[in-house]
Design an enzyme around this catalytic site. Structure first.
Site, PDB file in Angstrom:
ATOM      1  N   MET A  23      -0.502  -0.262   0.817  1.00  0.00           N
ATOM      2  CA  MET A  23      -1.214  -1.248   1.606  1.00  0.00           C
ATOM      3  C   MET A  23      -2.510  -1.675   0.925  1.00  0.00           C
ATOM      4  SD  MET A  23       0.612  -2.005   4.198  1.00  0.00           S
ATOM      5  CE  MET A  23      -0.579  -2.903   5.178  1.00  0.00           C
ATOM      6  N   CYS A 104       5.112   6.283   6.444  1.00  0.00           N
ATOM      7  CA  CYS A 104       3.682   6.085   6.679  1.00  0.00           C
ATOM      8  C   CYS A 104       3.230   6.900   7.893  1.00  0.00           C
ATOM      9  CB  CYS A 104       3.391   4.604   6.895  1.00  0.00           C
ATOM     10  SG  CYS A 104       1.629   4.262   7.156  1.00  0.00           S
ATOM     11  N   GLY A 216       5.536  11.198  -4.870  1.00  0.00           N
ATOM     12  CA  GLY A 216       4.482  12.077  -4.374  1.00  0.00           C
ATOM     13  C   GLY A 216       3.736  12.814  -5.461  1.00  0.00           C
ATOM     14  N   ARG A 238      -0.505   5.829  -6.637  1.00  0.00           N
ATOM     15  CA  ARG A 238      -1.918   5.565  -6.889  1.00  0.00           C
ATOM     16  C   ARG A 238      -2.273   5.523  -8.374  1.00  0.00           C
ATOM     17  NH1 ARG A 238      -4.952   6.421  -2.355  1.00  0.00           N
ATOM     18  NH2 ARG A 238      -6.723   7.342  -3.438  1.00  0.00           N
TER      19      ARG A 238
END
Length: 341
Positions: A23, A104, A216, A238
């Protein structure tokens, strides 16, 4: 329900390496940069809720450049009919895959029966997936956790996979942590529950006919190579955003293909026409450049590059000259020299 006629062949793609839906991060601007750096990476949109598409500005939420392909749309929702309607929109707009978010953990999405809380309702997820598959010929995939608090056993994970895969869904993207639905923020849910990569490996052993993608905490391509010995694909989140040049080695190391672009400088220069067209559409420069700040991560001059853009991109009338001046702060000779190391 009779499925629609098979549409024109979609882009051929692999899920061997994917960038996770995030997001506010995996926007069209980030995805355009990522595609310049890697041709084979499968990219995902941010999660878009069914309500936003059906009752909101669908053109804005589905906007993308064809250069981003292969590209998957991630949906958030739990109403089978609404998800089917949005799956049809995904096909009409040219996406290559539609993915259902069952991972989420935020309170906001839980209150709307979206995300990880759906792991407690495998039959509903199966109904949603079945309706989506009926509505489109795009592949329908599911991204989920290995469990949620209160349903975190191996048997319950297998029950979820059994129930959903009975619809014909064959691709499961598995975040190797449980989600704790009360008391932890989304950020804490990415860090506190322990990673159990071995559970994802066991899923592939138990379901060899399914495509199992692991997600993950993965940060390097060496880690990706290790996971690929046990799974069909890897999804990185990320790290791929904060350090997008990580993607530069994906094509040669994971797909046996040449790098599509030589240096970070080249990547940014090739992005300038796209940025110019976005500015002409009325997009503010700062909305685009915030996704480019990690391009020179770890490079001499990278901090100055980030600072200059951060201080100047939001000024009224800011244009391409901001990027050109920021680029001049990073020694191109060092960027080119990195090719031989």
């Amino acid at each position: 329900m009779i499925r629609p006629a098979l549409p024109q062949q979609q882009t051929a793609f692999s899920r061997r390496f994917c960038v996770a839906p995030m997001m506010d991060w995996t926007t069209p601007h980030y995805r355009y940069l990522a595609r310049l750096i890697s041709r084979h990476t499968l990219l995902y949109t941010e999660m878009v809720t069914t309500g936003a598409l059906i009752h909101g500005d669908s053109d804005r939420f589905l906007h993308h450049d064809p250069e981003e392909y292969p590209l998957a749309l991630q949906l958030g929702g739990s109403n089978p009919g609404e998800l089917a309607q949005c799956a049809r929109l995904a096909e009409e707009r040219g996406f290559d895959e539609v993915n259902l978010n069952v991972g989420c953990p935020s309170d906001r999405v839980q209150n709307n029966m979206i995300g990880a809380c759906l792991m407690g309702h495998p039959a509903l997820v199966a109904e949603c997936v079945n309706e989506m598959m009926t509505a489109t010929h795009l592949p329908v995939t599911v991204k989920h956790r290995i469990g949620i608090n209160g349903r975190e056993s191996w048997d319950e994970l297998c029950e979820f996979i059994d129930t959903v895969s009975a619809t014909g869904c064959r691709t499961f993207i598995v975040h190797a942590r449980i989600a704790i639905l009360e008391g932890l923020s989304p950020k804490e849910n990415r860090e506190i529950p322990p990673l159990k990569y071995d559970w994802v490996y066991r899923l592939k052993e138990r379901y060899p006919h399914l495509e199992i993608i692991i997600n993950g905490g993965i940060k390097t391509l060496d880690e990706c190579q290790a996971h690929l010995e046990h799974t069909d694909g890897v999804m990185v989140g990320r790290e791929a955003y904060h350090n997008p040049w990580l993607l530069a080695d994906v094509d040669p190391q994971l797909f046996g293909a040449q790098k599509p672009i030589a240096t970070r400088h080249d990547a940014l220069r090739q992005m300038l026409p796209y940025i110019e067209s976005e500015l002409a559409r009325g997009v503010h420069l700062g909305y685009i450049t915030r996704h480019l700040l990690g391009l020179f991560h770890g490079c001499t001059g990278g901090r100055q590059f980030r600072r200059y853009i951060s201080e100047n991109a939001h000024r009224r009338g800011a244009g391409l000259e901001v990027l050109e001046q920021a680029l001049a702060l990073v020694p191109e000779s060092l960027d080119s020299a990195a090719l031989s190391t």
